[in-house]
Enzyme design. Sequence first.
Site, PDB file in Angstrom:
ATOM      1  N   VAL A   1      58.981  52.165  41.081  1.00  0.00           N
ATOM      2  CA  VAL A   1      58.556  53.499  40.653  1.00  0.00           C
ATOM      3  C   VAL A   1      59.764  54.307  40.154  1.00  0.00           C
ATOM      4  O   VAL A   1      59.629  55.121  39.229  1.00  0.00           O
ATOM      5  CB  VAL A   1      57.779  54.205  41.789  1.00  0.00           C
ATOM      6  N   ASP A   2      60.930  54.074  40.706  1.00  0.00           N
ATOM      7  CA  ASP A   2      62.156  54.755  40.286  1.00  0.00           C
ATOM      8  C   ASP A   2      62.432  54.477  38.803  1.00  0.00           C
ATOM      9  O   ASP A   2      62.664  55.405  38.001  1.00  0.00           O
ATOM     10  CB  ASP A   2      63.295  54.237  41.179  1.00  0.00           C
TER      11      ASP A   2
HETATM   12  P1  ADP Z   1      60.644  51.187  47.558  1.00  0.00           P
HETATM   13  O1  ADP Z   1      62.009  50.718  47.127  1.00  0.00           O
HETATM   14  O2  ADP Z   1      60.693  52.555  48.234  1.00  0.00           O
HETATM   15  O3  ADP Z   1      59.898  50.154  48.336  1.00  0.00           O
HETATM   16  P2  ADP Z   1      59.115  50.592  45.088  1.00  0.00           P
HETATM   17  O4  ADP Z   1      59.227  51.339  43.807  1.00  0.00           O
HETATM   18  O5  ADP Z   1      59.559  49.178  45.123  1.00  0.00           O
HETATM   19  O6  ADP Z   1      59.896  51.513  46.176  1.00  0.00           O
HETATM   20  O7  ADP Z   1      57.614  50.630  45.607  1.00  0.00           O
HETATM   21  C1  ADP Z   1      57.002  51.775  46.172  1.00  0.00           C
HETATM   22  C2  ADP Z   1      55.555  51.836  45.742  1.00  0.00           C
HETATM   23  O8  ADP Z   1      55.468  52.398  44.431  1.00  0.00           O
HETATM   24  C3  ADP Z   1      54.848  50.460  45.651  1.00  0.00           C
HETATM   25  O9  ADP Z   1      53.533  50.599  46.213  1.00  0.00           O
HETATM   26  C4  ADP Z   1      54.759  50.234  44.138  1.00  0.00           C
HETATM   27  O10 ADP Z   1      53.647  49.435  43.801  1.00  0.00           O
HETATM   28  C5  ADP Z   1      54.553  51.654  43.669  1.00  0.00           C
HETATM   29  N1  ADP Z   1      54.756  51.953  42.231  1.00  0.00           N
HETATM   30  C6  ADP Z   1      55.455  51.262  41.292  1.00  0.00           C
HETATM   31  N2  ADP Z   1      55.354  51.873  40.101  1.00  0.00           N
HETATM   32  C7  ADP Z   1      54.575  52.976  40.279  1.00  0.00           C
HETATM   33  C8  ADP Z   1      54.072  53.998  39.423  1.00  0.00           C
HETATM   34  N3  ADP Z   1      54.376  54.059  38.127  1.00  0.00           N
HETATM   35  N4  ADP Z   1      53.273  54.964  39.985  1.00  0.00           N
HETATM   36  C9  ADP Z   1      52.972  54.948  41.301  1.00  0.00           C
HETATM   37  N5  ADP Z   1      53.408  54.011  42.154  1.00  0.00           N
HETATM   38  C10 ADP Z   1      54.204  53.038  41.641  1.00  0.00           C
END
Ligand code: ADP
Length: 169
Positions: free
Chosen positions: A33-34
């Site tokens: 998501v980052d």
């Molecule tokens: P972390 O490193 O905190 O685990 P991640 O980005 O790997 O963060 O995953 C956190 C959550 O965000 C997961 O459920 C992932 O599927 C979700 N995610 C990824 N892209 C998006 C998006 N564009 N919008 C909302 N959630 C997302």
Amino acid sequence: MARIEIIQGDITKQAVDAIVNAANTSLLGGGGVDGAIHRAAGPELLAECRTLHGCETGRAKITKGYRLPAKHVIHTPGPVWHGGTHGEDALLASCYRSCLTLAAENGCRTVDFPSISTGVYHFPLERAAAIALREIAAFLETHPELERVRMVCFDERTRRVYEEALEKL
Ligand code: ADP
């Protein structure tokens, strides 16, 4: 708790006062998501993040939203799951509280969260959902000015788990 909603979708598309970024401690972007938030917001977001000099796990920092439909981004590094004996639960709870505190201080009335730490950080989903919703509900009790907090779940399994956790609240 009527002011908590669970939806399935892409957090980068949400026109709210603040979206939360599940960041890493460098605040300089990453995967998941980052990466999606930085791609959608444009390079100005990274430029502002460089001025913040990182963020500790469980804390949060706020920036503008730049090219996103959201006005602000609240960046919080969630805990990496190391088996549950390294303070992971308390750190995850702290992420939600820190983000909501910053949102309230900045006049945000609508806030959207992704499922912090349950992606590459491998926090168990059911456990994370219970902590997230408990913290959001507790914060809303004492902050009537916050109109709505949503969990924006990217996939169906995540949405279902948060819906079930909300029913148990
Ligand atoms: P972390 O490193 O905190 O685990 P991640 O980005 O790997 O963060 O995953 C956190 C959550 O965000 C997961 O459920 C992932 O599927 C979700 N995610 C990824 N892209 C998006 C998006 N564009 N919008 C909302 N959630 C997302």
